[in-house]
Each structure stands twice: as structure tokens, then as C-alpha cells.
Design an enzyme around this catalytic site. Structure first.
Site, PDB file in Angstrom:
ATOM      1  N   TYR A 243      57.407  45.608 -11.681  1.00  0.00           N
ATOM      2  CA  TYR A 243      56.113  46.286 -11.707  1.00  0.00           C
ATOM      3  C   TYR A 243      56.302  47.769 -12.039  1.00  0.00           C
ATOM      4  CZ  TYR A 243      51.404  47.636 -10.316  1.00  0.00           C
ATOM      5  OH  TYR A 243      50.130  48.092 -10.322  1.00  0.00           O
TER       6      TYR A 243
ATOM      7  N   PHE B 177      36.692  53.160 -36.911  1.00  0.00           N
ATOM      8  CA  PHE B 177      36.990  51.747 -36.730  1.00  0.00           C
ATOM      9  C   PHE B 177      36.001  51.242 -35.676  1.00  0.00           C
ATOM     10  CE2 PHE B 177      39.181  48.058 -34.918  1.00  0.00           C
ATOM     11  CZ  PHE B 177      39.189  47.284 -36.067  1.00  0.00           C
ATOM     12  N   THR B 178      35.690  49.937 -35.710  1.00  0.00           N
ATOM     13  CA  THR B 178      34.630  49.398 -34.840  1.00  0.00           C
ATOM     14  C   THR B 178      34.830  49.771 -33.367  1.00  0.00           C
ATOM     15  OG1 THR B 178      35.894  47.347 -34.816  1.00  0.00           O
ATOM     16  CG2 THR B 178      34.019  47.438 -36.318  1.00  0.00           C
TER      17      THR B 178
ATOM     18  N   ASP C 191      45.422  57.727 -35.425  1.00  0.00           N
ATOM     19  CA  ASP C 191      45.470  56.287 -35.172  1.00  0.00           C
ATOM     20  C   ASP C 191      46.557  55.695 -36.075  1.00  0.00           C
ATOM     21  OD1 ASP C 191      45.151  53.540 -35.076  1.00  0.00           O
ATOM     22  OD2 ASP C 191      42.961  53.596 -35.109  1.00  0.00           O
TER      23      ASP C 191
ATOM     24  N   LYS D  65      49.540  45.419 -34.441  1.00  0.00           N
ATOM     25  CA  LYS D  65      49.732  45.693 -35.872  1.00  0.00           C
ATOM     26  C   LYS D  65      51.058  46.430 -36.055  1.00  0.00           C
ATOM     27  CE  LYS D  65      44.791  46.091 -36.919  1.00  0.00           C
ATOM     28  NZ  LYS D  65      44.518  45.175 -38.029  1.00  0.00           N
TER      29      LYS D  65
ATOM     30  N   ARG E 208      33.265  42.519 -43.002  1.00  0.00           N
ATOM     31  CA  ARG E 208      33.403  43.943 -42.695  1.00  0.00           C
ATOM     32  C   ARG E 208      32.277  44.664 -43.441  1.00  0.00           C
ATOM     33  NH1 ARG E 208      36.923  44.779 -38.289  1.00  0.00           N
ATOM     34  NH2 ARG E 208      34.936  43.955 -37.671  1.00  0.00           N
TER      35      ARG E 208
ATOM     36  N   PHE F 155      29.466  41.532 -33.878  1.00  0.00           N
ATOM     37  CA  PHE F 155      30.165  40.658 -34.829  1.00  0.00           C
ATOM     38  C   PHE F 155      31.168  39.726 -34.149  1.00  0.00           C
ATOM     39  CE2 PHE F 155      34.213  42.865 -34.733  1.00  0.00           C
ATOM     40  CZ  PHE F 155      33.859  44.147 -34.327  1.00  0.00           C
TER      41      PHE F 155
HETATM   42  N1  F0G Z   1      42.550  51.045 -34.814  1.00  0.00           N
HETATM   43  C1  F0G Z   1      42.634  50.362 -35.963  1.00  0.00           C
HETATM   44  C2  F0G Z   1      42.789  51.091 -37.252  1.00  0.00           C
HETATM   45  C3  F0G Z   1      42.601  48.962 -35.940  1.00  0.00           C
HETATM   46  O1  F0G Z   1      42.680  48.299 -37.094  1.00  0.00           O
HETATM   47  C4  F0G Z   1      42.461  48.298 -34.695  1.00  0.00           C
HETATM   48  C5  F0G Z   1      42.370  46.850 -34.630  1.00  0.00           C
HETATM   49  C6  F0G Z   1      42.373  49.059 -33.529  1.00  0.00           C
HETATM   50  C7  F0G Z   1      42.425  50.431 -33.625  1.00  0.00           C
HETATM   51  C8  F0G Z   1      42.218  48.416 -32.193  1.00  0.00           C
HETATM   52  O2  F0G Z   1      43.413  47.835 -31.828  1.00  0.00           O
HETATM   53  O3  F0G Z   1      42.918  45.375 -31.706  1.00  0.00           O
HETATM   54  O4  F0G Z   1      44.894  46.341 -30.542  1.00  0.00           O
HETATM   55  O5  F0G Z   1      42.631  46.790 -29.712  1.00  0.00           O
HETATM   56  N2  F0G Z   1      42.137  46.115 -35.626  1.00  0.00           N
HETATM   57  C9  F0G Z   1      42.069  44.661 -35.638  1.00  0.00           C
HETATM   58  C10 F0G Z   1      41.664  44.158 -36.994  1.00  0.00           C
HETATM   59  C11 F0G Z   1      41.246  44.099 -34.549  1.00  0.00           C
HETATM   60  O6  F0G Z   1      41.431  42.952 -37.101  1.00  0.00           O
HETATM   61  O7  F0G Z   1      41.624  44.921 -37.951  1.00  0.00           O
HETATM   62  P1  F0G Z   1      43.471  46.510 -30.888  1.00  0.00           P
END
Ligand code: F0G
Length: 482
Positions: free
Chosen positions: A80, A132-133, A223, A266, A389, A455
């Protein structure tokens, strides 16, 4: 570099790895694909993987790990607090980015949550090349606003600009002058700008942006989730860096930014995420939130096995054979599509091939989600799962009106080292059929629309019976075979 030139002059991708474990996949007949996408509310997120032939939804957590990553998982130190695994990962990250502190989090959006809680004041504005979303959702949830300052060319679907993710310097200066530094929570640069088609940011642009922010006393947030692709493009498209080691480019980026965060789903082809900074004050504020929202400071919600795999995956990111694989395959898919007349985002970026649904389905109103409809039609025609998208991925405005997306894209993500060239050719072929029959595709409307990140789990229905007609046409053209 992982391409090979044939004697005919044709240049094709060449894999610098071999498969040592495979997974059986199957392609359902068209009538079943139609039934499955209906069951999924015409939302590709709600399809079951067992019903999908080629899963090009995302590269997130779906990249193939290397033998060395799997091997590293066995040395994971389960504890832990004070796990040896944490110190191994911390050492790799601190060395890569040259920052003093690393805070672990369970994935990228968890880092965004912590950063937003620390830096976003109500009514302040976070300026960024593009949102980003999940980033935008966390900022707005804290009462902040998002302003995008990507160059105009970045929003053009077709372009020859090598770095379409670049910040427009004039827009940055204007925003700083207009808003004033105290009303700006931070300036965020997203590597491999996801929502405009995985488009990179140049080192020259990062230097200029961070220089301006430093002089103005504004924090910079980077990022790095799509940094691997971006590093490939810096090396292959920015002359100054052609011969510079990837680690030196990474360290220079690290030295420019106040805060760096990433999704290890990623970057590092594993799972998890983390935040890096050398700023003591920000570090101590963010550190308080990690045990509360993520987990103790030496795991932050990640499994120790994933942390080991991430550490090795990050080191492997320094190898051009590794990081070139996705961009080269994306280029191959884009070229195949373009040769068949399918409109795609150019130049090819990282992450995936992005189809221009606005041009493809120019007969569908933006409020009827052309990109969502095209993603559903693609599944019917091929069993391939892409991701919408476009407007569907936006949040509605506070007054309930649609926030129309500037681009309507269907993303065909290419998770690293997963698909073969013949599978790529299959996708392009089915897309070409769809293009010939594009006028058959109709719009979608919500039947269940969540307020936040609709989405992901929202359900829709087709307007009219176009999915049935499309499936029937497919059956006529292809018969019962593949
Ligand atoms: N920033 C970017 C540029 C991303 O593409 C993503 C995730 C995140 C932050 C968030 O990271 O998923 O680990 O919480 N992109 C995925 C996609 C979900 O399908 O493009 P996460």
C-alpha cells in the site's frame, strides 16, 4: 524507420516486431451487425467487444504491450505504501522529463481532475491549443471556462501544414491582454492534439508559447498523453530535431512546462497516469488530493503491475521503431482511403485515421450528428468500430442549445501494434463502399441524453429506416460472405 521501399517504388509500413500472442476475432453477418448497433442505441461505445470485428474505437489501454513490459509485471512490489515499484516508475519519469516530483493517478482524466481542482478558480479561463472532452468537463465542473487558440489552419480538414496542433501566437497574446493574467488559470498545450485529428505541436511553437507565458507569469500545463506520436513528428517533420535524441527532446519539453500530465493508457502503452512538476507550492496542493481521490501516494489508484509495465513502456517510447509504428500505419490507412476518394484529415496525424463526416455526409444536418451516423453505418458495413468525434461529443450550451462541433470526424484509432496491413486494406475497402452509398445514410436523434459526456452512454435512434436499407444494399452487393 519502419517503412520499406519495394522495387516498384511503393513504400509500405514494415512492422519492427512480431506477434507472440493473438486473439481470435470474428465478423458477424450484416443482419446481426444491424441488430447489434440498434441494441447499442447507435452508440459505438455501447457495443460489446465480442460483436466487434476490428476495434478502432481508441488506442486507450488497447495498445499491445511488449515482452519486456509483461516481464516487468512480475517484479511488481505489492504494498500500500512505499512500494519499490513506485520508486522505479518515479525514477524513469523524473529522468525523462527532468521534473522533481511525480504524483500517480489512475488515468489521464484523474490527473485533469486534480489539476483543475488545484488551478481552476470559478470564472477563470483555461487557454489551450484545443480541448479534450474530459479536460473540458473537469474545468467546467470547477466553474472555469475553456478558450481555444489553435491556428486557423488546424481547423481545416485538409491542409499541408506539418504542425496543425500549434497555438496561434497572436491569439495567445490577444487572450492574455484581454483576460489579464489573474483570470487565466493556465495555458495548456496538448501533444498530438486529439480532437483535431491527432495533429502534432512543434518544438518551435512550444518554445514560443511557454516563453510568452513565463514572461506574463502564467502557468503552463502539458498534456503528454499523445506525446509518443508527437515526438515522432518532431523528429520527422522539424529539421532542427532530425538528429537530436528523443530523450533530449523530451527533456527540453519537460524543462519548458510547469506541469506535465499523461494517460499511461496511451503514453507508455499500459494503464494509469500521473502528474509531474517541480513547483513546490503546486505539488503540495496537488499531493493532498491524491490520497483522497486516487489512492496512497505510492500507487494513486494504479495496480503495481501496470506501474511496472508503464515504466518499461516509457523507456520504449525513446525508440523510433516503436513510436513510428502508429503514425506510419495511420498514413497508410489515410492513403488507402484517399486513393478511393474518401475525405480524411490531412496531413495524416498520429492516433488514427480521421474521416471527414461533414464532407462524407454533407446531406445530414449537424444537429442530426453526421459523424455519429457514419460511425454506426461503418459498423453495419464492416463490423469495424470507430468513434464519433463531432457534435455528439460536445456538451450542450448552458441554454440547452447544441454546441456544434467545428469538425465532424469519425476516428479510426490504430492501437499500437494491433492491426495488420490487410486489416487496414479491409477498412479502406468497406469505407469506399460506404462512400459510394453515402446518400443512404441518415441522421440520428437522442432517445436518452445524459447531461455530462453524453457520447459515452447516451442512446440514440436512427431517423427513418436508413440502417435497414443500408444493410439490405450491403447484402445485395456482397452476398452472405465477408
Ligand atoms: N488527454 C488526452 C489528449 C486524451 O486523448 C485522453 C484520453 C485523456 C487526456 C484522458 O485520459 O482516458 O486515461 O482518462 N483519450 C482517450 C481516447 C479516451 O480515446 O482518445 P484517460
Amino acid at each position: 524507420m519502419a517503412t520499406v521501399k519495394f522495387r516498384s517504388g511503393e513504400r509500405i509500413p514494415l512492422e519492427m516486431h512480431r506477434a507472440r500472442m493473438v486473439q481470435k476475432i470474428s465478423l458477424l453477418p450484416v443482419d446481426e451487425r444491424l441488430a447489434k448497433i440498434r441494441e447499442a442505441g447507435f452508440n459505438t461505445f455501447l457495443l460489446k467487444n465480442r460483436d466487434v470485428f476490428l476495434d478502432m474505437l481508441t488506442d486507450s489501454g488497447t495498445n499491445v504491450m511488449s515482452d519486456n513490459q509483461f516481464a516487468a509485471m512480475f517484479q511488481a512490489d505489492d504494498s500500500y505504501a512505499g512500494s519499490e515499484t513506485f520508486f522505479r516508475l518515479e525514477k524513469v519519469l523524473v529522468d525523462l522529463f527532468g521534473k522533481k516530483h511525480f504524483l500517480p493517478a489512475h488515468q489521464g482524466r484523474a490527473c485533469e481532475h486534480i489539476i483543475a481542482r488545484t488551478l481552476v478558480k470559478p470564472d477563470s479561463t483555461a487557454i489551450m491549443n484545443y480541448h479534450f472532452t474530459t479536460t473540458k468537463a473537469h474545468i467546467t465542473l470547477m466553474g472555469g471556462k475553456v478558450e481555444e487558440i489553435i491556428g486557423d489552419e488546424g481547423m481545416k480538414v485538409q491542409s499541408k501544414l506539418p504542425f496543425k496542433g500549434n497555438v496561434d501566437i497572436d491569439k495567445l497574446k490577444e487572450a492574455i491582454a484581454r483576460l489579464g493574467k489573474d483570470n487565466i488559470s493556465f495555458v495548456r498545450i496538448e501533444a498530438g492534439t486529439n480532437l483535431v485529428g491527432g495533429q502534432p505541436v512543434s518544438m518551435a511553437n512550444m518554445r514560443e508559447v511557454t516563453g510568452i507565458c513565463k514572461a506574463a507569469g502564467i502557468k503552463t500545463v502539458f498534456d503528454a498523453s499523445l506525446l509518443a506520436d508527437n515526438l515522432y513528428f518532431i523528429k520527422s517533420r522539424e529539421k532542427e530535431f532530425e538528429k537530436i535524441d528523443i530523450i533530449d527532446i523530451t527533456r527540453e519539453i519537460g524543462s519548458m512546462m510547469d506541469v506535465i500530465y499523461f494517460s499511461a493508457r496511451k503514453l507508455g502503452s499500459s494503464r494509469g497516469g500521473g502528474i509531474l512538476t517541480s513547483n513546490e507550492e503546486m505539488f503540495s496542493r496537488m499531493r493532498e488530493l491524491v490520497p483522497l481521490y486516487e489512492g496512497f501516494l505510492t500507487y494513486g489508484g494504479m495496480s503495481v503491475r501496470d506501474m511496472e509495465a508503464t515504466a518499461v513502456g516509457l523507456i520504449e517510447t525513446l525508440d523510433m521503431d516503436v513510436i513510428s509504428q502508429t503514425p506510419i500505419f495511420v498514413e497508410a490507412l489515410c492513403n488507402e482511403m484517399q486513393a478511393k476518394g474518401v475525405p480524411v484529415v490531412t496531413p495524416p496525424g498520429g492516433l488514427g485515421c480521421h474521416v471527414d463526416a461533414a464532407a462524407f455526409c454533407d446531406h445530414i444536418d449537424q444537429e442530426e450528428y453526421p459523424a455519429g451516423a457514419l460511425a454506426a453505418a461503418l459498423f453495419i458495413a464492416s463490423g469495424v468500430r470507430g468513434m464519433e468525434r463531432g457534435t455528439l461529443s460536445e456538451q450542450r450550451n448552458p441554454d440547452g442549445s447544441e454546441q456544434l462541433a467545428e469538425m465532424e470526424l469519425v476516428r479510426l484509432a490504430l492501437p499500437r501494434r494491433v492491426y495488420t496491413l490487410s486489416q487496414i486494406k479491409f477498412v479502406a475497402d468497406r469505407f469506399a463502399w460506404l462512400y459510394e452509398n453515402r446518400k443512404m445514410i441518415g441522421g440520428l436523434r437522442f432517445t436518452d441524453e445524459p447531461k455530462l459526456l453524453r457520447f459515452f452512454i447516451g442512446r440514440l435512434d436512427a431517423i427513418g429506416d436508413w440502417p435497414e436499407k443500408l444493410a439490405k444494399q450491403f447484402e445485395e452487393d456482397f452476398g452472405e460472405s465477408l
